[in-house]
Design a protein around this motif. Structure first.
Motif, PDB file in Angstrom:
ATOM      1  N   PHE A 263     -19.475  -7.026   3.819  1.00 14.71           N
ATOM      2  CA  PHE A 263     -20.808  -6.546   3.469  1.00 14.71           C
ATOM      3  C   PHE A 263     -20.966  -6.004   2.046  1.00 14.71           C
ATOM      4  N   CYS A 264     -19.891  -5.728   1.331  1.00 15.05           N
ATOM      5  CA  CYS A 264     -20.008  -5.081   0.018  1.00 15.05           C
ATOM      6  C   CYS A 264     -20.015  -6.126  -1.099  1.00 15.05           C
ATOM      7  N   GLU A 265     -21.007  -6.059  -1.963  1.00 13.94           N
ATOM      8  CA  GLU A 265     -21.211  -7.088  -2.979  1.00 13.94           C
ATOM      9  C   GLU A 265     -20.896  -6.589  -4.385  1.00 13.94           C
ATOM     10  N   GLY A 266     -20.201  -7.430  -5.126  1.00 13.31           N
ATOM     11  CA  GLY A 266     -19.958  -7.205  -6.538  1.00 13.31           C
ATOM     12  C   GLY A 266     -20.697  -8.221  -7.374  1.00 13.31           C
ATOM     13  N   ARG A 267     -20.316  -8.360  -8.623  1.00 14.83           N
ATOM     14  CA  ARG A 267     -21.003  -9.280  -9.546  1.00 14.83           C
ATOM     15  C   ARG A 267     -20.832 -10.731  -9.130  1.00 14.83           C
ATOM     16  N   ASP A 268     -19.710 -11.053  -8.515  1.00 10.00           N
ATOM     17  CA  ASP A 268     -19.412 -12.445  -8.161  1.00 10.00           C
ATOM     18  C   ASP A 268     -19.509 -12.715  -6.669  1.00 10.00           C
ATOM     19  N   GLY A 269     -20.230 -11.865  -5.953  1.00 11.02           N
ATOM     20  CA  GLY A 269     -20.386 -12.059  -4.516  1.00 11.02           C
ATOM     21  C   GLY A 269     -19.711 -10.955  -3.725  1.00 11.02           C
ATOM     22  N   ILE A 270     -19.409 -11.266  -2.463  1.00 11.70           N
ATOM     23  CA  ILE A 270     -18.783 -10.279  -1.578  1.00 11.70           C
ATOM     24  C   ILE A 270     -17.413  -9.881  -2.124  1.00 11.70           C
ATOM     25  N   LEU A 271     -17.131  -8.586  -2.092  1.00 18.40           N
ATOM     26  CA  LEU A 271     -15.828  -8.104  -2.546  1.00 18.40           C
ATOM     27  C   LEU A 271     -14.736  -8.567  -1.585  1.00 18.40           C
ATOM     28  N   PRO A 272     -13.531  -8.798  -2.091  1.00 18.68           N
ATOM     29  CA  PRO A 272     -12.436  -9.165  -1.190  1.00 18.68           C
ATOM     30  C   PRO A 272     -12.039  -7.994  -0.299  1.00 18.68           C
ATOM     31  N   ALA A 273     -11.664  -8.308   0.926  1.00 19.42           N
ATOM     32  CA  ALA A 273     -11.204  -7.254   1.830  1.00 19.42           C
ATOM     33  C   ALA A 273      -9.916  -6.624   1.309  1.00 19.42           C
ATOM     34  N   GLU A 274      -9.035  -7.450   0.786  1.00 21.28           N
ATOM     35  CA  GLU A 274      -7.745  -6.972   0.277  1.00 21.28           C
ATOM     36  C   GLU A 274      -7.472  -7.581  -1.091  1.00 21.28           C
ATOM     37  N   THR A 275      -6.756  -6.831  -1.905  1.00 18.08           N
ATOM     38  CA  THR A 275      -6.256  -7.333  -3.180  1.00 18.08           C
ATOM     39  C   THR A 275      -4.820  -6.853  -3.330  1.00 18.08           C
ATOM     40  N   ASP A 276      -4.147  -7.324  -4.342  1.00 18.74           N
ATOM     41  CA  ASP A 276      -2.782  -6.848  -4.576  1.00 18.74           C
ATOM     42  C   ASP A 276      -2.754  -5.330  -4.735  1.00 18.74           C
ATOM     43  N   GLU A 277      -3.790  -4.793  -5.374  1.00 19.89           N
ATOM     44  CA  GLU A 277      -3.808  -3.345  -5.594  1.00 19.89           C
ATOM     45  C   GLU A 277      -4.048  -2.567  -4.308  1.00 19.89           C
ATOM     46  N   THR A 278      -4.957  -3.032  -3.456  1.00 16.37           N
ATOM     47  CA  THR A 278      -5.183  -2.314  -2.197  1.00 16.37           C
ATOM     48  C   THR A 278      -3.950  -2.391  -1.301  1.00 16.37           C
ATOM     49  N   LEU A 279      -3.294  -3.536  -1.286  1.00 11.70           N
ATOM     50  CA  LEU A 279      -2.076  -3.676  -0.488  1.00 11.70           C
ATOM     51  C   LEU A 279      -0.962  -2.800  -1.038  1.00 11.70           C
ATOM     52  N   ALA A 280      -0.882  -2.677  -2.365  1.00 12.19           N
ATOM     53  CA  ALA A 280       0.142  -1.820  -2.976  1.00 12.19           C
ATOM     54  C   ALA A 280      -0.096  -0.362  -2.616  1.00 12.19           C
ATOM     55  N   ARG A 281      -1.351   0.039  -2.546  1.00  5.66           N
ATOM     56  CA  ARG A 281      -1.654   1.418  -2.149  1.00  5.66           C
ATOM     57  C   ARG A 281      -1.167   1.693  -0.734  1.00  5.66           C
ATOM     58  N   LEU A 282      -1.464   0.790   0.179  1.00 10.20           N
ATOM     59  CA  LEU A 282      -1.045   0.981   1.565  1.00 10.20           C
ATOM     60  C   LEU A 282       0.470   0.964   1.696  1.00 10.20           C
ATOM     61  N   GLU A 283       1.112   0.078   0.954  1.00 13.72           N
ATOM     62  CA  GLU A 283       2.575   0.012   1.008  1.00 13.72           C
ATOM     63  C   GLU A 283       3.192   1.298   0.481  1.00 13.72           C
ATOM     64  N   SER A 284       2.646   1.820  -0.607  1.00 13.55           N
ATOM     65  CA  SER A 284       3.168   3.058  -1.166  1.00 13.55           C
ATOM     66  C   SER A 284       3.019   4.212  -0.190  1.00 13.55           C
ATOM     67  N   LEU A 285       1.863   4.321   0.454  1.00 10.58           N
ATOM     68  CA  LEU A 285       1.652   5.390   1.424  1.00 10.58           C
ATOM     69  C   LEU A 285       2.545   5.211   2.646  1.00 10.58           C
ATOM     70  N   SER A 286       2.817   3.946   3.027  1.00  8.72           N
ATOM     71  CA  SER A 286       3.712   3.700   4.164  1.00  8.72           C
ATOM     72  C   SER A 286       5.142   4.083   3.832  1.00  8.72           C
ATOM     73  N   LEU A 287       5.592   3.724   2.638  1.00 11.60           N
ATOM     74  CA  LEU A 287       6.951   4.069   2.225  1.00 11.60           C
ATOM     75  C   LEU A 287       7.130   5.575   2.132  1.00 11.60           C
ATOM     76  N   GLU A 288       6.094   6.235   1.641  1.00 13.04           N
ATOM     77  CA  GLU A 288       6.154   7.688   1.507  1.00 13.04           C
ATOM     78  C   GLU A 288       6.305   8.355   2.870  1.00 13.04           C
ATOM     79  N   ALA A 289       5.646   7.792   3.879  1.00 10.16           N
ATOM     80  CA  ALA A 289       5.713   8.343   5.230  1.00 10.16           C
ATOM     81  C   ALA A 289       7.124   8.252   5.806  1.00 10.16           C
ATOM     82  N   CYS A 290       7.917   7.303   5.294  1.00  8.45           N
ATOM     83  CA  CYS A 290       9.277   7.112   5.817  1.00  8.45           C
ATOM     84  C   CYS A 290      10.287   8.046   5.169  1.00  8.45           C
ATOM     85  N   LEU A 291       9.895   8.723   4.088  1.00 12.81           N
ATOM     86  CA  LEU A 291      10.855   9.567   3.363  1.00 12.81           C
ATOM     87  C   LEU A 291      11.070  10.895   4.079  1.00 12.81           C
TER      88      LEU A 291
END
Length: 291
Positions: A263-291
């Motif tokens: 549902f969220c629109e940017g200049r080139d249409g609907i925004l992607p659900a995931e990008t490398d950056e959003t996935l990196a954020r989740l991975e970082s928070l997941s790794l942190e939870a394991c420490l």
């Protein structure tokens, strides 16, 4: 199933206990949703997201105009549609905030002592400095520390004897930060508990809940000097707040990201659900939870 447990009426309970201001929420929306997905958002989408948080279209448009005037956002038009992206000068500030929110939380490596004549109180607060005396300041040593003019010395507590935490409490208002962390924990723990029991939110509400979580945590984290552990009170709630933030952010993200990608629109249409950056954020928070 809608969320309703022990008087906790889903998202509305959180919203009723918070004062959501348009400028701060728009900054949160750009940092959490827009920046990692290309950086541009249609004004119509911004209005819709804010409406779900109780912010009127008039307040959104006024806040956007002020952010443009403050060189935080830049607007562009395509026919009758308006789009806004981060101004180039704001990107560094947003990137630094994102590293603190979503990146690994490295412990402070000792302290720095700064001799900076004529430093204003406003700048001292922005750099999270503790005032030791006239023109003399202390701050924990973190890799992301912005440079300061004047003399800088490295410092370590050679002999503590339990005095470091007492001394730090005279330089920073640690009690206010502790109170804000505890308020965040009290506000969002019922939602985390309900999600762990298998209850769920509507995708649009997951977006709203995640934005509120980020805004509340961001408000205290970016002011917290993040002192070394031995300089903090024994019952410091910052670590518990961090665990709650990471766990709840990860739990909300599948639904929230699916909604964004629909549902969220940017200049080139609907925004992607995931990008490398959003996935990196989740991975970082997941790794942190394991420490």
């Amino acid at each position: 199933m809608t969320l309703a447990v022990r008087g906790f009426d889903g998202l509305s309970d959180i919203q009723q206990r918070l004062t959501v201001r348009a400028p701060a929420m728009i900054v949160t929306i750009y940092g959490d949703i827009v920046v990692p997905r290309g950086g541009v958002l249609w004004m119509g989408t911004l209005v819709e997201i804010c409406a779900r948080l109780g912010i009127s279209e008039t307040l959104v448009r006024t806040a956007v105009s002020r952010l443009v005037a403050a060189d935080q956002l830049v607007g562009e038009r395509d026919g009758r549609r308006s789009y806004y992206r981060l101004a180039s000068g704001a990107r560094t500030e947003f990137a630094a905030a994102a590293r603190l929110l979503y990146g690994p939380q490295a412990a402070a490596d000792g302290f720095l002592i700064h001799h900076v004549p004529g430093l204003s109180d406003e700048v001292a607060r922005r750099f999270r400095l503790g005032r030791m005396g006239p023109d003399l300041y202390l701050r924990p040593r973190h890799p992301e520390n912005a440079p300061l003019s004047g003399l800088t010395f490295r410092a370590d507590a050679i002999k503590d004897g339990g005095l470091l935490a007492d001394y730090a409490a005279t330089l920073w208002n640690l009690q206010s930060f502790a109170d804000e962390y505890r308020a965040m924990i009290d506000l969002f723990t019922p939602l985390m508990t309900a999600l762990k029991r298998g209850e769920t939110l509507l995708p649009a509400d997951a977006v709203s809940a995640r934005l509120l979580l980020v805004q509340v945590y961001r408000a205290v984290l970016l002011r917290d000097p993040r002192l070394p552990a031995d300089a903090l009170p024994r019952d410091w709630p910052g670590l518990a707040a961090r665990r709650l933030f990471g766990g709840l952010y990860r739990s909300l993200s599948p639904l929230a990201d699916a909604y964004i990608g629909t549902f969220c629109e940017g200049r080139d249409g609907i925004l992607p659900a995931e990008t490398d950056e959003t996935l990196a954020r989740l991975e970082s928070l997941s790794l942190e939870a394991c420490l």
